[in-house]
Design an enzyme around this catalytic site. Sequence first.
Site, PDB file in Angstrom:
ATOM      1  N   ARG A  55       6.659  -4.946  -0.509  1.00 42.03           N
ATOM      2  CA  ARG A  55       5.706  -4.993  -1.579  1.00 42.03           C
ATOM      3  C   ARG A  55       6.260  -4.435  -2.722  1.00 42.03           C
ATOM      4  O   ARG A  55       7.261  -3.784  -2.877  1.00 42.03           O
ATOM      5  CB  ARG A  55       4.471  -4.257  -1.051  1.00 42.03           C
ATOM      6  CG  ARG A  55       4.447  -3.131   0.088  1.00 42.03           C
ATOM      7  CD  ARG A  55       5.138  -2.084  -0.505  1.00 42.03           C
ATOM      8  NE  ARG A  55       4.413  -1.582  -1.710  1.00 42.03           N
ATOM      9  CZ  ARG A  55       4.913  -0.893  -2.622  1.00 42.03           C
ATOM     10  NH1 ARG A  55       6.273  -0.344  -2.352  1.00 42.03           N
ATOM     11  NH2 ARG A  55       4.454  -0.516  -3.643  1.00 42.03           N
ATOM     12  N   GLY A  56       5.367  -4.385  -3.952  1.00 43.05           N
ATOM     13  CA  GLY A  56       5.592  -4.253  -5.353  1.00 43.05           C
ATOM     14  C   GLY A  56       5.938  -5.219  -5.699  1.00 43.05           C
ATOM     15  O   GLY A  56       7.057  -5.968  -5.504  1.00 43.05           O
ATOM     16  N   ALA A  57       5.479  -5.472  -7.177  1.00 41.54           N
ATOM     17  CA  ALA A  57       5.392  -6.727  -7.977  1.00 41.54           C
ATOM     18  C   ALA A  57       7.027  -7.316  -8.123  1.00 41.54           C
ATOM     19  O   ALA A  57       7.448  -8.400  -7.700  1.00 41.54           O
ATOM     20  CB  ALA A  57       4.573  -6.657  -8.990  1.00 41.54           C
ATOM     21  N   ARG A  96       1.282 -14.556  -2.329  1.00 44.34           N
ATOM     22  CA  ARG A  96       0.144 -13.503  -3.035  1.00 44.34           C
ATOM     23  C   ARG A  96      -0.071 -13.937  -4.315  1.00 44.34           C
ATOM     24  O   ARG A  96       0.897 -14.127  -5.154  1.00 44.34           O
ATOM     25  CB  ARG A  96       0.982 -11.759  -2.764  1.00 44.34           C
ATOM     26  CG  ARG A  96       1.211 -11.664  -1.212  1.00 44.34           C
ATOM     27  CD  ARG A  96       1.458  -9.999  -0.981  1.00 44.34           C
ATOM     28  NE  ARG A  96       0.313  -9.267  -1.437  1.00 44.34           N
ATOM     29  CZ  ARG A  96       0.408  -8.066  -1.829  1.00 44.34           C
ATOM     30  NH1 ARG A  96       1.393  -7.240  -1.528  1.00 44.34           N
ATOM     31  NH2 ARG A  96      -0.875  -7.378  -1.881  1.00 44.34           N
ATOM     32  N   GLN A 209       0.144   3.350   0.013  1.00 45.42           N
ATOM     33  CA  GLN A 209       1.598   3.410  -0.668  1.00 45.42           C
ATOM     34  C   GLN A 209       1.876   4.642  -1.376  1.00 45.42           C
ATOM     35  O   GLN A 209       3.113   4.839  -1.771  1.00 45.42           O
ATOM     36  CB  GLN A 209       1.565   2.200  -1.545  1.00 45.42           C
ATOM     37  CG  GLN A 209       1.688   0.768  -0.906  1.00 45.42           C
ATOM     38  CD  GLN A 209       0.161   0.345  -0.911  1.00 45.42           C
ATOM     39  OE1 GLN A 209      -0.856   1.063  -0.851  1.00 45.42           O
ATOM     40  NE2 GLN A 209      -0.188  -1.147  -0.841  1.00 45.42           N
ATOM     41  N   ASP A 249       1.085  -5.348 -11.742  1.00 52.27           N
ATOM     42  CA  ASP A 249       1.459  -6.411 -11.031  1.00 52.27           C
ATOM     43  C   ASP A 249       1.199  -7.536 -11.755  1.00 52.27           C
ATOM     44  O   ASP A 249       1.835  -8.893 -11.602  1.00 52.27           O
ATOM     45  CB  ASP A 249       0.153  -6.580  -9.614  1.00 52.27           C
ATOM     46  CG  ASP A 249       0.460  -5.705  -8.914  1.00 52.27           C
ATOM     47  OD1 ASP A 249       0.106  -4.523  -8.841  1.00 52.27           O
ATOM     48  OD2 ASP A 249       1.403  -5.966  -7.835  1.00 52.27           O
ATOM     49  N   ASN A 259      -3.363  -4.077 -11.555  1.00 46.72           N
ATOM     50  CA  ASN A 259      -2.527  -3.137 -10.583  1.00 46.72           C
ATOM     51  C   ASN A 259      -3.268  -2.619  -9.598  1.00 46.72           C
ATOM     52  O   ASN A 259      -4.439  -3.078  -9.157  1.00 46.72           O
ATOM     53  CB  ASN A 259      -2.250  -1.761 -11.396  1.00 46.72           C
ATOM     54  CG  ASN A 259      -1.053  -0.931 -10.758  1.00 46.72           C
ATOM     55  OD1 ASN A 259       0.033  -1.720 -10.025  1.00 46.72           O
ATOM     56  ND2 ASN A 259      -1.178   0.326 -10.620  1.00 46.72           N
ATOM     57  N   LYS A 260      -2.683  -2.131  -8.450  1.00 44.94           N
ATOM     58  CA  LYS A 260      -3.417  -1.530  -7.395  1.00 44.94           C
ATOM     59  C   LYS A 260      -4.808  -1.178  -7.328  1.00 44.94           C
ATOM     60  O   LYS A 260      -5.124  -0.364  -8.174  1.00 44.94           O
ATOM     61  CB  LYS A 260      -2.435  -0.642  -6.391  1.00 44.94           C
ATOM     62  CG  LYS A 260      -2.898  -0.303  -5.243  1.00 44.94           C
ATOM     63  CD  LYS A 260      -3.021  -1.124  -4.129  1.00 44.94           C
ATOM     64  CE  LYS A 260      -2.035  -2.244  -3.977  1.00 44.94           C
ATOM     65  NZ  LYS A 260      -2.338  -3.588  -3.041  1.00 44.94           N
TER      66      LYS A 260
END
Lengths: 376, 376
Positions: A55-57, A96, A209, A249, A259-260
Amino acid sequence: MPITHYQSTSLILEQEEEKLYFKIIDQRLLPHKLEYVTIQNTEACIYAIKEMVVRGAPLIGIVGALGLVIGIWEQKELTAAQIWVNHNAPLIENIRPTAINLRWSVQSILDVVKNEKNWENYRQAALRTILHLIEQEEKRCFQIGKWGLELIKKIAAQKSGEPVQILTHCNAGALACLKWGTATAPIYMAYQNNIPIHVWVSETRPKNQGYLTAWELTQARIPHTVIVDNAAGYLIQEGKVDVVLVGSDRVTRNGDVANKIGTYLKALAAKAHGIPFYVALPSSTFDFTLKDGKQIPIETRREQEVTHIVGLYEGETCQVQLTESLAYNPAFDITPSHLVTALITERGICQPTSESIAALFPEYFENPLHNFILKL
Amino acid sequence: MPITHYQSTSLILEQEEEKLYFKIIDQRLLPHKLEYVTIQNTEACIYAIKEMVVRGAPLIGIVGALGLVIGIWEQKELTAAQIWVNHNAPLIENIRPTAINLRWSVQSILDVVKNEKNWENYRQAALRTILHLIEQEEKRCFQIGKWGLELIKKIAAQKSGEPVQILTHCNAGALACLKWGTATAPIYMAYQNNIPIHVWVSETRPKNQGYLTAWELTQARIPHTVIVDNAAGYLIQEGKVDVVLVGSDRVTRNGDVANKIGTYLKALAAKAHGIPFYVALPSSTFDFTLKDGKQIPIETRREQEVTHIVGLYEGETCQVQLTESLAYNPAFDITPSHLVTALITERGICQPTSESIAALFPEYFENPLHNFILKL
């Protein structure tokens, strides 16, 4: 003996005879266990992104493109490869929906290979391009760190030796990228420059996270303290935070930031107390095709991420919610540009406005469907 | 056969010969298990409040005062009782620092018994007073429900049959009080009045009291959906929330609100989107001795509440955080009055301003060290 094309903590890309494959950390097992999984084919790659093994853009951008490249290498001749790519590239781009990096990295590969009329050149171009993308993404994070370091230095200058108190959210660290991370790059560099810092790590429910960030900071021996997401407002209210620093993101032309989930609440609190709120992002996280954040699709993930919590030790999960109750799990939110103090990019720091972004990235701003190979 | 002095779902107060004792739900076991524990002495009562066997400002007020009363009954004569009370009342008042109800209820008992010069009268006065306090607290919640219902009706009138979307935080329900709850009283009454409603339940890390609210709403068959605390801003941003409705642990003369950590972030989001943010509280939650929220002590609880999550099933806990990382666990935050649309009290709805609060509660506003017996 396999050939190693690339190696970092987050990713190892190897070739054995005509086969490409890569190894990545299974982030679902962190922080309790550092274990690599080998991705041998495109299906495994799609699964890894969908299930948040990675995960993580920036990282999912790279891993998605790798899925395309290893799939290309599995084809044996040009026409088969072209047909396979036409079918699979859109699938990979859409694994995603919120992080834009996945689209750009896949498009960058496509833009290069489309000109190749010979099978050997085609597959070599695909491999060369992903290696370029990886190299560039690393450099971008490094540059973000250098620019962000200047911001931290300025804050430190006003703290007369007291630690700069940095609040972060989710994990925008080396785990989410390849090296350095985005939001963490300035933190790592500040620490290496002996600037006293302390990081407030927001746990980031539902997937926690924040504990990945805590794990990274523990490895680097950087002082940090974990809080529940609810505590961010209180910390800011109490003057315990000097700066909020997050990744992203997707950022639109006007500087709106996806973002998250939970980022927006931190931005509101920062604004209410006059604390700077910085977003660190490589240019691969900009979406120059979108006017503003309202156009960004927000991924909704499954209820189980809310109803169950995964623990620190292997196999340890807790059901926290009654099965009779429904749950809803949006994975991102939009922080409108007016709450963002500045964007930290590889080319420098800019205001979250069209004008300022255009001044820093004129060629992309004018050509929204650019590919990132141009920058090599 | 024991005499039952009081009985509700949350609390049963009994007497067997000369001994008073009470039964309460062990809320640590909810929602997986509905189990009562019997509190036989003051030490057990202090433990129950400290360890959050009981929680919720109104309920800990009552349970603290009960601890005083059953302790008084254990003494055998007046002088012993007076000495015991002098020593123990301050201990009970300070078991938890933020919720003011604990102080008021203990003070109310003290104010009555101090005039009694005869042992039998002394202990009967103590018992009579706690029963009065309980009766009054129930009535207050009922009245809050009636006033709050009017607010929900107004919102429903603009929704043309669509459910009124209510966002709540923590548990300010019947479990936190005796019956009705504070923030939930208008919700229960709206449901009984066939107003279509849907409740967004914020899980409320670290202790996840949102799941207590989900449990209550499940019992009452009220439609609801659990979200992680991070999702509140996004829901409001997306227009999925019509009103935020929370309880409180202490409200000062100027209308500043102490409530469970994370409340402040929801208030900021509500304000940013013009959504009403209501705080439901009985007058026993006002602290008329304090000018503003900066004077409210904020309890810090142990790290383990952050590092470990208690699951739905008995004995199920998850360690979510590395032991190498520190954690910080403030339990409340302050929502400044300018973010509060109105306060819903038993006497009606008022603005969060000194003038408006004083108009509704003139006698307490002028006499900040009032006791709540005056209201009987």
